[in-house]
Write a protein that holds these residues in place. Structure first.
Motif, PDB file in Angstrom:
ATOM      1  N   UNK A  24      38.170  37.228  47.811  1.00 12.93           N
ATOM      2  CA  UNK A  24      39.414  37.158  47.022  1.00 12.93           C
ATOM      3  C   UNK A  24      40.639  37.615  47.800  1.00 12.93           C
ATOM      4  N   UNK A  25      40.494  38.659  48.620  1.00 19.29           N
ATOM      5  CA  UNK A  25      41.640  39.158  49.393  1.00 19.29           C
ATOM      6  C   UNK A  25      42.106  38.103  50.385  1.00 19.29           C
ATOM      7  N   UNK A  26      41.158  37.446  51.057  1.00 16.89           N
ATOM      8  CA  UNK A  26      41.519  36.423  52.042  1.00 16.89           C
ATOM      9  C   UNK A  26      42.184  35.234  51.345  1.00 16.89           C
ATOM     10  N   UNK A  27      41.704  34.871  50.159  1.00 14.57           N
ATOM     11  CA  UNK A  27      42.291  33.757  49.411  1.00 14.57           C
ATOM     12  C   UNK A  27      43.729  34.078  49.013  1.00 14.57           C
ATOM     13  N   UNK A  28      43.973  35.281  48.545  1.00 15.63           N
ATOM     14  CA  UNK A  28      45.326  35.692  48.157  1.00 15.63           C
ATOM     15  C   UNK A  28      46.232  35.692  49.372  1.00 15.63           C
ATOM     16  N   UNK A  29      45.761  36.225  50.502  1.00 11.50           N
ATOM     17  CA  UNK A  29      46.565  36.245  51.721  1.00 11.50           C
ATOM     18  C   UNK A  29      46.893  34.824  52.164  1.00 11.50           C
ATOM     19  N   UNK A  30      45.950  33.919  52.030  1.00 14.04           N
ATOM     20  CA  UNK A  30      46.193  32.523  52.390  1.00 14.04           C
ATOM     21  C   UNK A  30      47.264  31.899  51.520  1.00 14.04           C
ATOM     22  N   UNK A  31      47.213  32.202  50.215  1.00 15.15           N
ATOM     23  CA  UNK A  31      48.230  31.663  49.306  1.00 15.15           C
ATOM     24  C   UNK A  31      49.599  32.237  49.612  1.00 15.15           C
ATOM     25  N   UNK A  32      49.643  33.523  49.919  1.00 13.70           N
ATOM     26  CA  UNK A  32      50.925  34.160  50.249  1.00 13.70           C
ATOM     27  C   UNK A  32      51.489  33.543  51.525  1.00 13.70           C
ATOM     28  N   UNK A  33      50.645  33.325  52.526  1.00 17.84           N
ATOM     29  CA  UNK A  33      51.103  32.707  53.775  1.00 17.84           C
ATOM     30  C   UNK A  33      51.637  31.306  53.510  1.00 17.84           C
ATOM     31  N   UNK A  34      50.956  30.540  52.652  1.00 17.06           N
ATOM     32  CA  UNK A  34      51.430  29.190  52.321  1.00 17.06           C
ATOM     33  C   UNK A  34      52.783  29.248  51.621  1.00 17.06           C
ATOM     34  N   UNK A  35      52.951  30.206  50.711  1.00 14.83           N
ATOM     35  CA  UNK A  35      54.234  30.351  50.015  1.00 14.83           C
ATOM     36  C   UNK A  35      55.322  30.771  50.990  1.00 14.83           C
ATOM     37  N   UNK A  36      55.002  31.686  51.890  1.00 12.12           N
ATOM     38  CA  UNK A  36      55.972  32.121  52.901  1.00 12.12           C
ATOM     39  C   UNK A  36      56.397  30.951  53.778  1.00 12.12           C
ATOM     40  N   UNK A  37      55.442  30.119  54.159  1.00 13.29           N
ATOM     41  CA  UNK A  37      55.752  28.969  55.009  1.00 13.29           C
ATOM     42  C   UNK A  37      56.612  27.949  54.275  1.00 13.29           C
ATOM     43  N   UNK A  38      56.383  27.774  52.987  1.00 13.65           N
ATOM     44  CA  UNK A  38      57.218  26.854  52.199  1.00 13.65           C
ATOM     45  C   UNK A  38      58.649  27.374  52.133  1.00 13.65           C
ATOM     46  N   UNK A  39      58.804  28.662  51.921  1.00 17.37           N
ATOM     47  CA  UNK A  39      60.146  29.266  51.902  1.00 17.37           C
ATOM     48  C   UNK A  39      60.798  29.102  53.273  1.00 17.37           C
ATOM     49  N   UNK A  40      60.027  29.317  54.328  1.00 17.52           N
ATOM     50  CA  UNK A  40      60.539  29.136  55.687  1.00 17.52           C
ATOM     51  C   UNK A  40      61.016  27.721  55.934  1.00 17.52           C
TER      52      UNK A  40
END
Length: 64
Positions: free
Chosen positions: A11-27
């Motif tokens: 679950x932690x890795x999945x959440x981190x992956x989603x956060x990274x995807x959201x960060x990249x979209x904002x970028x």
């Protein structure tokens, strides 16, 4: 004795992956906005790298 190996992400890795995807979209949105203003942008698309803007030539406006 049997051992099982799960291929599911933790679950932690999945959440981190989603956060990274959201960060990249904002970028990508920030990069697009800067480029729309004709600013020089360097970014590799990773949430682990900062967005670099420049070099810029500062030009002071003359008084009206």
């Amino acid at each position: 004795m049997t051992t099982s190996c799960s291929t599911r992400a933790s679950p932690a890795r999945t959440v981190q992956g989603r956060v990274a995807e959201q960060d990249e979209e904002i970028g990508r949105r920030i990069e697009a906005a800067l480029r729309a203003q004709h600013l020089p942008v360097e970014w590799n698309g990773s949430s682990q790298q900062r967005i670099s803007v420049g070099p810029l030539t500062w030009q002071r406006r003359l008084p009206a």
